[in-house]
Design a protein around this motif. Sequence first.
Motif, PDB file in Angstrom:
ATOM      1  N   LYS A   1       2.774   6.973   2.901  1.00 27.66           N
ATOM      2  CA  LYS A   1       3.754   6.085   3.516  1.00 27.66           C
ATOM      3  C   LYS A   1       3.601   4.732   2.835  1.00 27.66           C
ATOM      4  N   LEU A   2       4.670   4.006   2.782  1.00 32.06           N
ATOM      5  CA  LEU A   2       4.703   2.712   2.118  1.00 32.06           C
ATOM      6  C   LEU A   2       4.479   1.621   3.160  1.00 32.06           C
TER       7      LEU A   2
ATOM      8  N   TYR B   1      13.382   5.160   1.369  1.00 36.18           N
ATOM      9  CA  TYR B   1      12.429   4.717   2.387  1.00 36.18           C
ATOM     10  C   TYR B   1      13.133   3.805   3.384  1.00 36.18           C
TER      11      TYR B   1
ATOM     12  N   GLU C   1       0.871  -1.174   0.000  1.00 33.48           N
ATOM     13  CA  GLU C   1       0.000   0.000   0.000  1.00 33.48           C
ATOM     14  C   GLU C   1       0.908   1.223   0.000  1.00 33.48           C
ATOM     15  N   ASN C   2       0.593   2.211  -0.829  1.00 33.68           N
ATOM     16  CA  ASN C   2       1.418   3.409  -0.871  1.00 33.68           C
ATOM     17  C   ASN C   2       0.519   4.638  -0.884  1.00 33.68           C
TER      18      ASN C   2
END
Length: 164
Positions: free
Chosen positions: A63-64, A87, A59-60
């Motif tokens: 934030k990843l 990241y 999910e991005n």
Amino acid sequence: MSMVKKLLMVFCLFMACASGTEAAMSSTLPQNEFSLGGVRPEMTVHEVLDMYGSPTSIENKGKLVYDYGGTVKILFWQNCYKDSNEYEVQSVTTKANNGFSTPAGLKVGMRYSEMVALYKKHPVSAGPNNGKEAGYYYYGKDGMRLLITVADDKIISIKCYVSV
């Protein structure tokens, strides 16, 4: 306000801060204890991928977030305190007895008393419990934290993170 009242107020504030610091100090763990399944805050995406391979889902949304099997979530962020735009891990959370544990062996499913025996100290309460779940902290240097959630005397989740 009289000088006596001001001094009393300053003394009360000092005592409140000192007791909070004392509680945090009594629940401090060594720095090497702040990882789950070998994943620790500040690791890069590449280091996590080398260790665990591709996640089940990604999910991005600013934030990843890497999800491994629905029981482990690794949140990455771009640390604004560093020059690199890469990241890195901000937190890793496990919600199942899936092999992810701290270096000392703390894992989901253990009893609260086993956690205290493992670390030889009580954690700090994360605040009032809601009658079903309660959260507890262990602290490290440089903002490192373990947040342990307990329900019915059993650990139901562990989150290792760096406080930002």
